[in-house]
Enzyme design. Structure first.
Site, mmCIF file in Angstrom:
data_model
loop_
_atom_site.group_PDB
_atom_site.id
_atom_site.type_symbol
_atom_site.label_atom_id
_atom_site.label_comp_id
_atom_site.label_asym_id
_atom_site.label_seq_id
_atom_site.Cartn_x
_atom_site.Cartn_y
_atom_site.Cartn_z
ATOM 1 N N LYS A 107 -3.611 -1.974 42.290
ATOM 2 C CA LYS A 107 -4.602 -0.903 42.436
ATOM 3 C C LYS A 107 -4.894 -0.308 41.059
ATOM 4 O O LYS A 107 -3.963 -0.034 40.300
ATOM 5 C CB LYS A 107 -4.047 0.174 43.382
ATOM 6 C CG LYS A 107 -5.089 1.100 43.956
ATOM 7 C CD LYS A 107 -4.552 1.828 45.185
ATOM 8 C CE LYS A 107 -5.537 2.866 45.699
ATOM 9 N NZ LYS A 107 -5.026 3.559 46.891
ATOM 10 N N ASP A 246 -11.522 1.994 56.982
ATOM 11 C CA ASP A 246 -11.156 1.128 55.854
ATOM 12 C C ASP A 246 -9.761 1.461 55.336
ATOM 13 O O ASP A 246 -9.232 0.728 54.503
ATOM 14 C CB ASP A 246 -12.187 1.235 54.719
ATOM 15 C CG ASP A 246 -12.476 2.668 54.335
ATOM 16 O OD1 ASP A 246 -12.887 3.443 55.220
ATOM 17 O OD2 ASP A 246 -12.278 3.033 53.169
ATOM 18 N N ASP A 256 -3.100 3.085 52.223
ATOM 19 C CA ASP A 256 -4.113 3.762 51.407
ATOM 20 C C ASP A 256 -3.913 5.284 51.406
ATOM 21 O O ASP A 256 -4.624 6.033 52.055
ATOM 22 C CB ASP A 256 -5.531 3.420 51.894
ATOM 23 C CG ASP A 256 -6.167 2.365 50.998
ATOM 24 O OD1 ASP A 256 -5.432 1.723 50.223
ATOM 25 O OD2 ASP A 256 -7.390 2.186 51.071
HETATM 26 P P1 AMP Z 1 -10.422 5.071 48.717
HETATM 27 O O1 AMP Z 1 -10.916 6.457 48.652
HETATM 28 O O2 AMP Z 1 -9.455 4.718 47.632
HETATM 29 O O3 AMP Z 1 -9.903 4.687 50.086
HETATM 30 O O4 AMP Z 1 -11.698 4.140 48.439
HETATM 31 C C1 AMP Z 1 -12.858 4.098 49.211
HETATM 32 C C2 AMP Z 1 -13.793 3.059 48.628
HETATM 33 O O5 AMP Z 1 -14.198 3.429 47.310
HETATM 34 C C3 AMP Z 1 -13.169 1.670 48.493
HETATM 35 O O6 AMP Z 1 -14.189 0.718 48.687
HETATM 36 C C4 AMP Z 1 -12.679 1.668 47.071
HETATM 37 O O7 AMP Z 1 -12.548 0.380 46.533
HETATM 38 C C5 AMP Z 1 -13.773 2.461 46.365
HETATM 39 N N1 AMP Z 1 -13.291 3.172 45.162
HETATM 40 C C6 AMP Z 1 -12.528 4.292 45.136
HETATM 41 N N2 AMP Z 1 -12.312 4.679 43.872
HETATM 42 C C7 AMP Z 1 -12.929 3.789 43.073
HETATM 43 C C8 AMP Z 1 -13.083 3.643 41.660
HETATM 44 N N3 AMP Z 1 -12.547 4.504 40.801
HETATM 45 N N4 AMP Z 1 -13.820 2.610 41.206
HETATM 46 C C9 AMP Z 1 -14.388 1.742 42.055
HETATM 47 N N5 AMP Z 1 -14.285 1.818 43.389
HETATM 48 C C10 AMP Z 1 -13.564 2.824 43.899
HETATM 49 MG MG MG Z 2 -9.201 3.162 50.916
#
Ligand code: AMP
Ligand code: MG
Length: 475
Positions: A107, A246, A256
Site C-alpha cells: 500500500k 470496496d 482497509d
Molecule cells: P480508501 O479510502 O483507501 O479505501 O480508497 C478509496 C479509493 O481511492 C480506492 O480506489 C483507492 O485506491 C483510491 N485512493 C485512495 N487514496 C489514494 C491516493 N493517495 N492515490 C490514488 N488513489 C487513492
Molecule cells: Mg479502500
C-alpha cells in the site's frame, strides 16, 4: 519462499501490470517477525538489511510481477465504478509454513491506472494506524488482514497539510472485495465476472465446488463469515468507520482500515469518521450496513441465481449475527450456560454503561472481579443495584465457582485495546523518526487479555484530548 502470481496470470484482463514507484530514502521501520517467519520470509531471520534487499533489489519481490486490481464500490450508498488499486499493488501470493495461501499487497506504491486524482501514496499516519490495528484485532481474535512490514520514507505528500509518506505490506487470504464482483456485474462484463467467480471458487472456496450450486454456496459462506465478523466488532466495541463495499473482504475479515476506533465510553451511536455526517457507519449501524453491503454483492450473483434463492441466503445473516453476538456477550458476562433471559441481562448492563458513558472495555474487566464494587461506578446506584441482583441471581444458576468464572471472564475481556489516543501518541513519535512507541504498543497488544503490571498505563481510558476522537478520512 514459495511465490505465485495466480491472480495476475489467470485474470490478466482484470488487472493492470504496474511497477512500484520508488520512494525517497526508504527505510524498513517495522517488521512483523512472527508473521515473516510464518510466511517463510524466515530465511532472513532478524537480518532486516537482507529482508530489505530481498524486497527492493532489481529482481526483488517488489519488482517481479506487481499488478493493480480493478474494482468498484458503493461508497456511502452510491455506486462508484471508478475505483481500483489506486495506490496499492498486489505483489504476489505466498504459501505459509502450514500450507495456507496469502496475498502480499503493497500500500502506498505509487500511481496506477486507477489513481484518479490521487498521488498513489499513503501517509505515515494512516499507514501506522492500519499496521497497528490489523495486529491488534488479530490478537484479540477478530479476523483481520495482517501487517508484514512498514517502510518509511522522507518523501512528503500533501493532504490537509504536508505529511510524511510510507508504504506497508499487508497480508491476507486475498484482496478480493465485494466491489470486485460488483464492478464486473454493473459494467456488464459478464465474461470477466465469470472468470472472477471461477478463480475465486477454485482458489479460495474449493469446498463450494462440491455443492449443488457452488456460487450460491459461495454467497452463503460470505454471508455467514461477514455475520461472524460483525458480531465480533459489536462485542469488542470496534467501529470500522468506512464500510463501503470496496472495503469489504469476501473472506469475512476486517480490511482497509481508515478512521476506525475502539469505543472508549460506551456510546452506541458513536461516529468515528469525521466525514460521516449522517452517521451511516456509526457503531450501532454496522450490522445493518453489513447486510446492505451483502445485498449489493448479491446483485452480482443475479446472472446465475434466482432472486428468491439469493434472498433466502441473505436471510441467514441476521440469525447468525444475533446468535454469534449473544454467544460472545454471554461469555463476556461469565455465563457459560444458555438461559432464556440472558440477553435481557446483557442489554440492561449495556444500558447502564450507556447512561453513564462508562468505559466499554474496562467495565467488563471490573465486572469480572467479585471483590470490585461495581455499583459504585454508576450515578444511578439504585438502577445498578437492581441490575446487579438480577445478574447475581443468574450467576447462581451457573455450575462453576466464582474464581473459575473470573478466570474465564478475564480470558475473553481484553484489558488492552488500541485506543485512538494511544495510536496518536505512537504516530507523533514516529513522525519524528522514533518507532519505539509503535513497537511497544504492538508488544502490549499481542497479549490483550494478560495483566501486564509494567504497562498498566496503557489500559487507561483516554485523557481529555483523546476522548471521542473523530478521525480524518484523508490517508
Ligand atoms: P480508501 O479510502 O483507501 O479505501 O480508497 C478509496 C479509493 O481511492 C480506492 O480506489 C483507492 O485506491 C483510491 N485512493 C485512495 N487514496 C489514494 C491516493 N493517495 N492515490 C490514488 N488513489 C487513492
Ligand atoms: Mg479502500
Amino acid at each position: 519462499m514459495i511465490i505465485d502470481h495466480s491472480y495476475a496470470e489467470k485474470l490478466q484482463d482484470l488487472v493492470s501490470p504496474v511497477g512500484v514507484t520508488p520512494v525517497i530514502q526508504p527505510k524498513l521501520s517495522l517488521v512483523n517477525e512472527s508473521l515473516t517467519k510464518l510466511l517463510n520470509f524466515g530465511e532472513f531471520g532478524n537480518d532486516q538489511t537482507r529482508l530489505f534487499n530481498a524486497l527492493f533489489e532489481q529482481d526483488g519481490l517488489l519488482n517481479q510481477k506487481a499488478v493493480a486490481q480493478k474494482y468498484g464500490g458503493h461508497q456511502f450508498g452510491s455506486w462508484n465504478p471508478e475505483l481500483g488499486d489506486g495506490r496499492g499493488l498486489l505483489l504476489a501470493e505466498v504459501t505459509d509454513k502450514e500450507g495456507a495461501q496469502w496475498d502480499l499487497h503493497l500500500k502506498g506504491a505509487g500511481n496506477t491506472p486507477y489513481s484518479r486524482f490521487g498521488d498513489g501514496r499513503a501517509v505515515l499516519r494512516s499507514t501506522i494506524r492500519e499496521y497497528l490495528a490489523s495486529e491488534a484485532l488479530h490478537y484479540l481474535g477478530i479476523p483481520s488482514s495482517r501487517s508484514v512490514c512498514l517502510i518509511s520514507s522522507n518523501e512528503l505528500v500533501y493532504r490537509e497539510k504536508q505529511e510524511k509518506s510510507a508504504m506497508m505490506i499487508r497480508a491476507c487470504q486475498s484482496h478480493i472485495r465485494f466491489g470486485h464482483f460488483e464492478y464486473f456485474y454493473h459494467s456488464k462484463q459478464l465474461e470477466k465476472l465469470a472468470q472472477l467467480f471461477d478463480y475465486t471458487l477454485a482458489n479460495h472456496f474449493p469446498q463450494c465446488l462440491d455443492q449443488s450450486n457452488p456460487k450460491l454456496a459461495l454467497l452463503e459462506e460470505i454471508v455467514l463469515s461477514t455475520a461472524d465478523l460483525i458480531a465480533k466488532w459489536q462485542a469488542f466495541g470496534f467501529c470500522h468507520g468506512v464500510m463501503n463495499t470496496d472495503n469489504m473482504s469476501i473472506h469475512g475479515i476486517t480490511f482497509d482500515y481508515g478512521p476506525y476506533a475502539f469505543l472508549d465510553a460506551y456510546v452506541p451511536d458513536y461516529i468515528c469518521n469525521h466525514s460521516d455526517h449522517s452517521g451511516r457507519y456509526a457503531f450501532d449501524q454496522q450490522p445493518g450496513v453489513a447486510l446492505w453491503n451483502l445485498n449489493a454483492l448479491a446483485h452480482a450473483f443475479t446472472p446465475y441465481i434466482e432472486i428468491d434463492d439469493l434472498k433466502e441466503t441473505l436471510l441467514k445473516f441476521q440469525p447468525r449475527l444475533t446468535e454469534q453476538y449473544a454467544n460472545i456477550m454471554r461469555t463476556k458476562m461469565g455465563l457459560s450456560q444458555e438461559m432464556p433471559d440472558d440477553m435481557v441481562i446483557v442489554n440492561e448492563w449495556l444500558a447502564l454503561l450507556h447512561q453513564d458513558k462508562q468505559d466499554y472495555t474496562l467495565s467488563f474487566r471490573r465486572l469480572s472481579d467479585p471483590s470490585y464494587s461495581i455499583v459504585d461506578d454508576f450515578i444511578d446506584r439504585n438502577r445498578a443495584q437492581i441490575w446487579l441482583e438480577k445478574y447475581q441471581q443468574r450467576l447462581g444458576l451457573e455450575s462453576i465457582s466464582a474464581e473459575q468464572r473470573q478466570q474465564k471472564m478475564l480470558a475473553v475481556n481484553p484489558k488492552y485495546i488500541l485506543r485512538n489516543y494511544l495510536a496518536q501518541i505512537a504516530i507523533d513519535r514516529a513522525e519524528e523518526g522514533d518507532f519505539s512507541e509503535c513497537e511497544r504498543l504492538l508488544a502490549i497488544l499481542k497479549s490483550p487479555y494478560t495483566e501486564q503490571a509494567e504497562n498498566a498505563e496503557y489500559a487507561k481510558p483516554p485523557p481529555h484530548w483523546g476522548q471521542g476522537m473523530e478521525i480524518s478520512c484523508s490517508s
